[in-house]
Design a protein around this motif. Structure first.
Motif, short mmCIF file in Angstrom:
data_model
loop_
_atom_site.label_atom_id
_atom_site.label_comp_id
_atom_site.label_asym_id
_atom_site.label_seq_id
_atom_site.Cartn_x
_atom_site.Cartn_y
_atom_site.Cartn_z
N UNK A 86 0.84 -1.20 0.00
CA UNK A 86 0.00 0.00 0.00
C UNK A 86 0.88 1.25 0.00
N UNK A 87 0.43 2.29 -0.66
CA UNK A 87 1.18 3.54 -0.68
C UNK A 87 1.09 4.23 0.67
N UNK A 88 2.22 4.75 1.13
CA UNK A 88 2.25 5.49 2.39
C UNK A 88 1.70 6.90 2.17
N UNK A 89 2.03 7.48 1.02
CA UNK A 89 1.56 8.82 0.69
C UNK A 89 1.17 8.86 -0.78
N UNK A 90 0.22 9.71 -1.11
CA UNK A 90 -0.22 9.89 -2.48
C UNK A 90 0.90 10.57 -3.27
N UNK A 91 1.43 9.94 -4.32
CA UNK A 91 2.54 10.53 -5.07
C UNK A 91 2.23 11.91 -5.64
N UNK A 92 1.00 12.13 -6.07
CA UNK A 92 0.64 13.45 -6.61
C UNK A 92 0.73 14.52 -5.53
N UNK A 93 0.26 14.19 -4.34
CA UNK A 93 0.31 15.14 -3.24
C UNK A 93 1.75 15.42 -2.82
N UNK A 94 2.58 14.41 -2.81
CA UNK A 94 3.99 14.59 -2.46
C UNK A 94 4.67 15.52 -3.46
N UNK A 95 4.41 15.32 -4.77
CA UNK A 95 5.00 16.20 -5.79
C UNK A 95 4.51 17.62 -5.63
N UNK A 96 3.23 17.78 -5.32
CA UNK A 96 2.66 19.11 -5.13
C UNK A 96 3.34 19.82 -3.96
N UNK A 97 3.53 19.11 -2.86
CA UNK A 97 4.19 19.69 -1.68
C UNK A 97 5.65 20.04 -2.00
#
Length: 109
Positions: free
Chosen positions: A80-91
């Motif tokens: 399972x993903x720990x964090x949403x990759x799109x959200x991480x890139x946005x941050x």
């Protein structure tokens, strides 16, 4: 009459440990069935092979209980993903913009 056997691989990895198993399974075996037959959950306690997302050669399989394998395919068991990759890139982009604005003395909006 016996079913013909095919060779497939099943893989799973954590950050510090990975395992690749080669299996001979009957032709017509599903992606999920191969994962279950691998016994990978014996190497990784807590791994739920009945519900884990699965893929073949880096591509997610939407219906692993229905998709049958062919000779030489590699079944990948996904974590399972720990964090949403799109959200991480946005941050990361927001932080870079903030750092750049701080260096130039501009206000960030």
């Amino acid at each position: 009459m016996d079913k013909q056997m095919i060779a497939v691989e099943v893989v799973y990895a954590l950050a510090d440990k990975q395992k690749l198993l080669r299996l001979a399974v009957p032709q017509g075996t599903s992606v999920r069935e191969a994962a279950l037959r691998s016994g990978m959950d014996g190497y990784f306690p807590g791994l739920d092979l009945a519900t884990s997302p699965l893929g073949i050669f880096g591509k997610a399989v939407p219906k692993p209980d229905e998709r049958t394998l062919v000779e030489g395919e590699r079944v990948e068991i996904y974590r399972p993903l720990i964090a949403d990759p799109k959200e991480v890139r946005k941050q990361r982009a927001a932080k870079a913009a903030q750092n750049k604005a701080g260096e130039s003395g501009e206000a960030v909006t």
